[in-house]
Design a protein around this motif. Sequence first.
Motif, PDB file in Angstrom:
ATOM      1  N   CYS A  16      -5.264  -0.911  46.189  1.00  0.00           N
ATOM      2  CA  CYS A  16      -6.786  -0.892  45.621  1.00  0.00           C
ATOM      3  C   CYS A  16      -6.299  -0.287  44.046  1.00  0.00           C
ATOM      4  O   CYS A  16      -7.036  -0.790  43.058  1.00  0.00           O
ATOM      5  CB  CYS A  16      -7.656   0.397  46.191  1.00  0.00           C
ATOM      6  N   GLU A  45      -7.690  -2.273  40.934  1.00  0.00           N
ATOM      7  CA  GLU A  45      -8.582  -1.618  39.971  1.00  0.00           C
ATOM      8  C   GLU A  45      -8.038  -1.690  38.436  1.00  0.00           C
ATOM      9  O   GLU A  45      -8.755  -2.079  37.558  1.00  0.00           O
ATOM     10  CB  GLU A  45      -8.574   0.127  40.425  1.00  0.00           C
ATOM     11  N   PHE A  58     -11.315  -4.730  41.554  1.00  0.00           N
ATOM     12  CA  PHE A  58     -12.179  -3.516  42.257  1.00  0.00           C
ATOM     13  C   PHE A  58     -12.717  -2.449  41.472  1.00  0.00           C
ATOM     14  O   PHE A  58     -11.974  -2.108  40.298  1.00  0.00           O
ATOM     15  CB  PHE A  58     -11.069  -2.905  43.290  1.00  0.00           C
ATOM     16  N   THR A  85     -12.807   0.912  46.132  1.00  0.00           N
ATOM     17  CA  THR A  85     -11.608   1.531  46.767  1.00  0.00           C
ATOM     18  C   THR A  85     -12.373   2.786  47.810  1.00  0.00           C
ATOM     19  O   THR A  85     -11.654   2.671  48.860  1.00  0.00           O
ATOM     20  CB  THR A  85     -11.191   2.383  45.672  1.00  0.00           C
ATOM     21  N   THR A 110     -13.081   0.821  50.980  1.00  0.00           N
ATOM     22  CA  THR A 110     -11.894   0.300  51.838  1.00  0.00           C
ATOM     23  C   THR A 110     -11.375   1.372  52.617  1.00  0.00           C
ATOM     24  O   THR A 110     -10.811   1.250  53.863  1.00  0.00           O
ATOM     25  CB  THR A 110     -10.871  -0.178  50.847  1.00  0.00           C
TER      26      THR A 110
END
Length: 498
Positions: free
Chosen positions: A173, A177, A182, A187, A190
């Motif tokens: 993640c 990001e 993302f 995140t 997730t």
Amino acid sequence: MDYLKKLDGVGVQLDPSKRRVQVREQLKVLLQDSRMRVVEDDWLVEWVVNSTEWPSGLLGGFDKRFLHLPREILVTVMRDHQKYFAVEDQNGGLQPHFITLLNLDRDRRGIIREGHERVLAARFADAEFFWDADQREPLGERRERLARVTYQAELGSYADKVGRMKAVAQEICRDLEDREIFTPADTASTLRAIELSKCDLTTQMVREFTELQGVVGGLYAAAQGEPEEVARAVYDHYKPEGLEDSCPRSRIGAVVSLADKLDSVVSGFAIGQEPTGSSDPFAMRRQGNGIVKVMVEHSLPLAIKPLIQQAIGVVSVDWKRPQHEVFGAVVEFLEERLKYYLETGRKLRYDTVRAVVAAGWESPIEAAHRAEALEAIRGGENFVALSAAAKRIKNILAKSATTKDWQPGEVDAGLLEPGPEQALFESFVATSVEAGKLALAGEFEKALEAIAGLRPAVDRFFDKVLVMAEDRARRENRLRLLGKLDALFSGIAQFADR
């Protein structure tokens, strides 16, 4: 032939292809006067074909009150436990009917149908009870129970596995990001999905219907008010279970699936359970195929080696061999899984895949794009000739030249002779810039076409220029030019290894 007729006469169809036709016809005939259709299921058709001698269809029904249960649960009970075909309307809505295939050609008094209906009603009643009972305890409150559910004796509990999955997912993640793929909210979703992903293992529904693990978790998460993206990720996180299976529907689900499978592979290798020959007790190959498929089909631009290293770093076991050896073994294993996926899943030619992987596969999605680009242009006249030239260059550098002849370095433009040598260098400089920009943009087919355009200049060079010149400075300069060309050719695929 007389033998087959006699078998026919006593209700035995010896030919499986004819039994398959019988099954299909029975499914069609039983619903031909209704507005319903069978839920297609090739696996169940084959099961019936191989389990009956003279398949004869029977249409049964069940109380429509059970339709409030999720479709997945009802179909699983019918398919996996009773070997019944589910029935739906033309819009895909499940109907309170089922079809079973008997080994008899009649049920005149309806006794057999009633028996099947009673058994199915009891099964559905159990499922309904499990659904209602499980709802009294939200998934999130079941997390503590995972510490008492063993994942594997040496690897601890499912709570331990979820902890490792979260650590791997956080790395993924963070990378996504940084690439603005993302958001922080993605995140958070997730990580929440990972926390809930294994909780359904403690439910009565999954204990009874183990085929529904993951699916039940997703259904319960949705029913209990978890965000849709979290529920979907939990539902999908075991996917894909094979090359023909679909991937998770969202990137959040893809990351959960990837973290789960990476941990399974790395931790399995850590305790010495890697697959060998015909043995694969932990289904590592399937997990490895899933890792590659998810990364490629969800276009996750991730470098695989740092993820493997991250997964190794959070495994706490009695290591069967040094961690660096496990790292190397997992890298080699996933390289083979990538080759298998590209050849079997993407139907790319063996030598195309080998040439691309030999040039590097740090990012599986990039390797897949390079392989498809190479497959698209191979066969062209320039490309074929350039491949031969690439092999010739590699042979000269590997076999004819020695360290006494040259050391890698920059080409001295002042030592180039006018004509083919000068022209090749200038073409190389221009092409390397163009191909580099195209490759950076992911336009690998155009990059390969640009490189293939060097073919005439390379041909003239080899026709007119003696590479291994007596003058050491010129010889080294020419070898350095060939070294630059070799590096350019090998950036997308190892042409000489096709």
